[in-house]
Design a protein around this motif. Structure first.
Motif, PDB file in Angstrom:
ATOM      1  N   VAL A   1       0.836  -1.206   0.000  1.00 22.52           N
ATOM      2  CA  VAL A   1       0.000   0.000   0.000  1.00 22.52           C
ATOM      3  C   VAL A   1       0.869   1.252   0.000  1.00 22.52           C
ATOM      4  O   VAL A   1       0.622   2.210  -0.744  1.00 22.52           O
ATOM      5  N   GLY A   2       1.907   1.250   0.815  1.00 22.00           N
ATOM      6  CA  GLY A   2       2.803   2.402   0.871  1.00 22.00           C
ATOM      7  C   GLY A   2       3.521   2.632  -0.442  1.00 22.00           C
ATOM      8  O   GLY A   2       3.666   3.779  -0.891  1.00 22.00           O
ATOM      9  N   ALA A   3       3.985   1.560  -1.081  1.00 23.36           N
ATOM     10  CA  ALA A   3       4.662   1.682  -2.369  1.00 23.36           C
ATOM     11  C   ALA A   3       3.718   2.221  -3.434  1.00 23.36           C
ATOM     12  O   ALA A   3       4.106   3.070  -4.255  1.00 23.36           O
ATOM     13  N   THR A   4       2.470   1.755  -3.407  1.00 27.38           N
ATOM     14  CA  THR A   4       1.484   2.227  -4.382  1.00 27.38           C
ATOM     15  C   THR A   4       1.179   3.701  -4.191  1.00 27.38           C
ATOM     16  O   THR A   4       1.080   4.461  -5.170  1.00 27.38           O
ATOM     17  N   LYS A   5       1.031   4.139  -2.939  1.00 22.45           N
ATOM     18  CA  LYS A   5       0.763   5.551  -2.675  1.00 22.45           C
ATOM     19  C   LYS A   5       1.916   6.425  -3.159  1.00 22.45           C
ATOM     20  O   LYS A   5       1.704   7.493  -3.753  1.00 22.45           O
ATOM     21  N   ARG A   6       3.138   5.977  -2.902  1.00 21.58           N
ATOM     22  CA  ARG A   6       4.300   6.749  -3.344  1.00 21.58           C
ATOM     23  C   ARG A   6       4.364   6.802  -4.868  1.00 21.58           C
ATOM     24  O   ARG A   6       4.672   7.856  -5.447  1.00 21.58           O
ATOM     25  N   LEU A   7       4.045   5.699  -5.508  1.00 20.71           N
ATOM     26  CA  LEU A   7       4.058   5.671  -6.968  1.00 20.71           C
ATOM     27  C   LEU A   7       3.000   6.602  -7.543  1.00 20.71           C
ATOM     28  O   LEU A   7       3.239   7.281  -8.549  1.00 20.71           O
ATOM     29  N   ARG A   8       1.835   6.654  -6.905  1.00 19.78           N
ATOM     30  CA  ARG A   8       0.790   7.575  -7.359  1.00 19.78           C
ATOM     31  C   ARG A   8       1.266   9.019  -7.256  1.00 19.78           C
ATOM     32  O   ARG A   8       0.988   9.846  -8.132  1.00 19.78           O
ATOM     33  N   GLU A   9       1.937   9.337  -6.157  1.00 19.64           N
ATOM     34  CA  GLU A   9       2.437  10.699  -5.975  1.00 19.64           C
ATOM     35  C   GLU A   9       3.407  11.093  -7.087  1.00 19.64           C
ATOM     36  O   GLU A   9       3.397  12.238  -7.553  1.00 19.64           O
ATOM     37  N   LEU A  10       4.234  10.156  -7.510  1.00 16.52           N
ATOM     38  CA  LEU A  10       5.249  10.441  -8.530  1.00 16.52           C
ATOM     39  C   LEU A  10       4.680  10.434  -9.947  1.00 16.52           C
ATOM     40  O   LEU A  10       5.359  10.868 -10.881  1.00 16.52           O
ATOM     41  N   THR A  11       3.448   9.936 -10.113  1.00 19.28           N
ATOM     42  CA  THR A  11       2.865   9.854 -11.460  1.00 19.28           C
ATOM     43  C   THR A  11       1.626  10.736 -11.604  1.00 19.28           C
ATOM     44  O   THR A  11       0.845  10.542 -12.544  1.00 19.28           O
ATOM     45  N   ARG A  12       1.441  11.680 -10.717  1.00 19.88           N
ATOM     46  CA  ARG A  12       0.254  12.542 -10.795  1.00 19.88           C
ATOM     47  C   ARG A  12       0.238  13.387 -12.059  1.00 19.88           C
ATOM     48  O   ARG A  12      -0.828  13.823 -12.502  1.00 19.88           O
ATOM     49  N   THR A  13       1.399  13.664 -12.614  1.00 20.12           N
ATOM     50  CA  THR A  13       1.453  14.495 -13.819  1.00 20.12           C
ATOM     51  C   THR A  13       1.188  13.689 -15.085  1.00 20.12           C
ATOM     52  O   THR A  13       1.142  14.257 -16.170  1.00 20.12           O
ATOM     53  N   ASN A  14       1.022  12.384 -14.956  1.00 17.99           N
ATOM     54  CA  ASN A  14       0.742  11.539 -16.114  1.00 17.99           C
ATOM     55  C   ASN A  14      -0.694  11.766 -16.566  1.00 17.99           C
ATOM     56  O   ASN A  14      -1.641  11.301 -15.934  1.00 17.99           O
ATOM     57  N   LYS A  15      -0.873  12.493 -17.660  1.00 15.51           N
ATOM     58  CA  LYS A  15      -2.209  12.857 -18.133  1.00 15.51           C
ATOM     59  C   LYS A  15      -2.669  11.996 -19.308  1.00 15.51           C
ATOM     60  O   LYS A  15      -3.655  12.309 -19.958  1.00 15.51           O
ATOM     61  N   LYS A  16      -1.952  10.931 -19.597  1.00 14.93           N
ATOM     62  CA  LYS A  16      -2.292  10.128 -20.762  1.00 14.93           C
ATOM     63  C   LYS A  16      -3.075   8.885 -20.346  1.00 14.93           C
ATOM     64  O   LYS A  16      -4.155   8.968 -19.794  1.00 14.93           O
ATOM     65  N   LEU A  17      -2.516   7.726 -20.622  1.00 13.66           N
ATOM     66  CA  LEU A  17      -3.258   6.489 -20.411  1.00 13.66           C
ATOM     67  C   LEU A  17      -3.570   6.228 -18.942  1.00 13.66           C
ATOM     68  O   LEU A  17      -4.637   5.724 -18.610  1.00 13.66           O
ATOM     69  N   LEU A  18      -2.647   6.572 -18.051  1.00 12.51           N
ATOM     70  CA  LEU A  18      -2.868   6.319 -16.624  1.00 12.51           C
ATOM     71  C   LEU A  18      -4.090   7.077 -16.119  1.00 12.51           C
ATOM     72  O   LEU A  18      -4.904   6.533 -15.372  1.00 12.51           O
ATOM     73  N   LEU A  19      -4.223   8.340 -16.517  1.00 13.97           N
ATOM     74  CA  LEU A  19      -5.385   9.128 -16.106  1.00 13.97           C
ATOM     75  C   LEU A  19      -6.666   8.536 -16.671  1.00 13.97           C
ATOM     76  O   LEU A  19      -7.687   8.468 -15.976  1.00 13.97           O
ATOM     77  N   LYS A  20      -6.618   8.071 -17.912  1.00 15.15           N
ATOM     78  CA  LYS A  20      -7.810   7.476 -18.527  1.00 15.15           C
ATOM     79  C   LYS A  20      -8.256   6.230 -17.759  1.00 15.15           C
ATOM     80  O   LYS A  20      -9.453   6.020 -17.549  1.00 15.15           O
ATOM     81  N   GLU A  21      -7.293   5.414 -17.355  1.00 14.27           N
ATOM     82  CA  GLU A  21      -7.642   4.203 -16.599  1.00 14.27           C
ATOM     83  C   GLU A  21      -8.185   4.557 -15.219  1.00 14.27           C
ATOM     84  O   GLU A  21      -9.097   3.898 -14.715  1.00 14.27           O
ATOM     85  N   ASN A  22      -7.633   5.592 -14.609  1.00 15.36           N
ATOM     86  CA  ASN A  22      -8.130   6.036 -13.305  1.00 15.36           C
ATOM     87  C   ASN A  22      -9.558   6.564 -13.424  1.00 15.36           C
ATOM     88  O   ASN A  22     -10.414   6.292 -12.567  1.00 15.36           O
ATOM     89  N   ILE A  23      -9.835   7.301 -14.495  1.00 11.84           N
ATOM     90  CA  ILE A  23     -11.186   7.808 -14.741  1.00 11.84           C
ATOM     91  C   ILE A  23     -12.154   6.644 -14.970  1.00 11.84           C
ATOM     92  O   ILE A  23     -13.278   6.636 -14.451  1.00 11.84           O
ATOM     93  N   ALA A  24     -11.714   5.648 -15.751  1.00 10.59           N
ATOM     94  CA  ALA A  24     -12.569   4.493 -16.029  1.00 10.59           C
ATOM     95  C   ALA A  24     -12.917   3.752 -14.743  1.00 10.59           C
ATOM     96  O   ALA A  24     -14.068   3.340 -14.540  1.00 10.59           O
ATOM     97  N   TYR A  25     -11.926   3.606 -13.857  1.00 12.00           N
ATOM     98  CA  TYR A  25     -12.189   2.932 -12.577  1.00 12.00           C
ATOM     99  C   TYR A  25     -13.176   3.738 -11.737  1.00 12.00           C
ATOM    100  O   TYR A  25     -14.156   3.194 -11.207  1.00 12.00           O
ATOM    101  N   GLY A  26     -12.940   5.055 -11.615  1.00 13.51           N
ATOM    102  CA  GLY A  26     -13.835   5.898 -10.826  1.00 13.51           C
ATOM    103  C   GLY A  26     -15.238   5.932 -11.394  1.00 13.51           C
ATOM    104  O   GLY A  26     -16.231   5.900 -10.650  1.00 13.51           O
TER     105      GLY A  26
END
Length: 266
Positions: free
Chosen positions: A133-158
């Motif tokens: 969980v801690g590793a995932t949270k840290r990875l999310r923090e470092l990839t917040r500027t990713n506005k491409k596929l990662l954001l699309k997948e996050n939107i699809a999940y939400g």
């Protein structure tokens, strides 16, 4: 108004929270606007005023709140978030062993977080999950500027999570829309009680749109939006998230970059 503007402006807020709320109300809004909108401009103005005064924000907040509550239940049923499940050694269905080892090694290298071995995980599963969980949270923090596929997948999940959370309300709204559409078309009559299916052949624009939209959304809520769909979207997001690891700089390269900047300043 500022809050509503921010909701519409932000792609995650708009697609994952606002749209599920609007889809719930759509089967009832369509007949109201189609049947009474042209004859009663005041009604259209009132609906617009409600939207401007916070109805959109309220719908988005309800969808988000119900979505978070549902997520807690799903996580308890699954045994963890999809990102946590994917990193577990004992979980064999989400990631293959080669990819899992590659991501574990990348997390240790890029994030400086030592990942537990299979033996350590088996000895203390809770501690291992805490590290995941801690590793995932840290990875999310470092990839917040990713506005491409990662954001699309996050939107699809939400979006899927919030649609499932609004499922009961959505089904009731669709059923109400179907009944109202049948009344508008003349298929159903109250006085005297009568059912005349011949009117389905030519229901009219307002009734036809109401019946079509209500039926389509009802089928989607009944046969597509469920906990399995939410989990699929969560796993897809987890895979895209871990695929970002190779593009992250290593701690050593970040230190070298900072030293180079200090030297340039001198």
């Amino acid at each position: 108004m500022i809050a509503i503007f921010e909701l519409v402006k932000d792609p995650y807020e708009r697609k994952a929270r606002v749209i599920p709320g609007l889809l719930v109300s759509l089967p009832l809004l369509v007949p109201l606007l189609c049947v009474y909108g042209a004859k009663h401009p005041v009604l259209t103005s009132v609906i617009g005023l409600l939207g401007g005064c916070g109805a959109i924000y309220a719908l988005a907040s309800v969808a988000r709140g119900r979505g978070k509550k549902l997520e807690e239940k799903l996580v308890a049923r699954w045994g963890g978030m999809p990102t946590t499940l994917a990193l577990r050694h004992r979980e064999k269905k989400i990631l293959d062993s080669i990819s899992k080892k590659r991501y574990h090694d990348a997390i240790t290298l890029k994030l400086g977080i030592a990942m537990p071995t299979a033996e350590e995980e088996a000895a203390d599963p809770e501690k291992a999950d805490d590290i995941y969980v801690g590793a995932t949270k840290r990875l999310r923090e470092l990839t917040r500027t990713n506005k491409k596929l990662l954001l699309k997948e996050n939107i699809a999940y939400g979006f899927h999570r919030n649609m499932v959370a609004m499922k009961v309300v959505g089904i009731l709204s669709c059923l109400s829309g179907l009944v109202y559409g049948c009344l508008i078309a003349g298929v159903l009559r109250v006085k005297p009680p009568e059912v005349d299916l011949i009117h389905f052949a030519d229901p009219g624009l307002a009734a036809g749109l109401t019946l079509l939209i209500s039926s389509a959304l009802l089928m989607a809520w009944l046969f597509y939006f469920d906990s399995a769909a939410v989990k699929r979207m969560g796993i897809a997001y987890a895979e895209r998230l871990f695929e970002c690891l190779p593009s992250l700089p290593t701690p050593r390269s970040r230190k070298s970059a900072s030293k180079s900047l200090e030297g340039a300043g001198e």
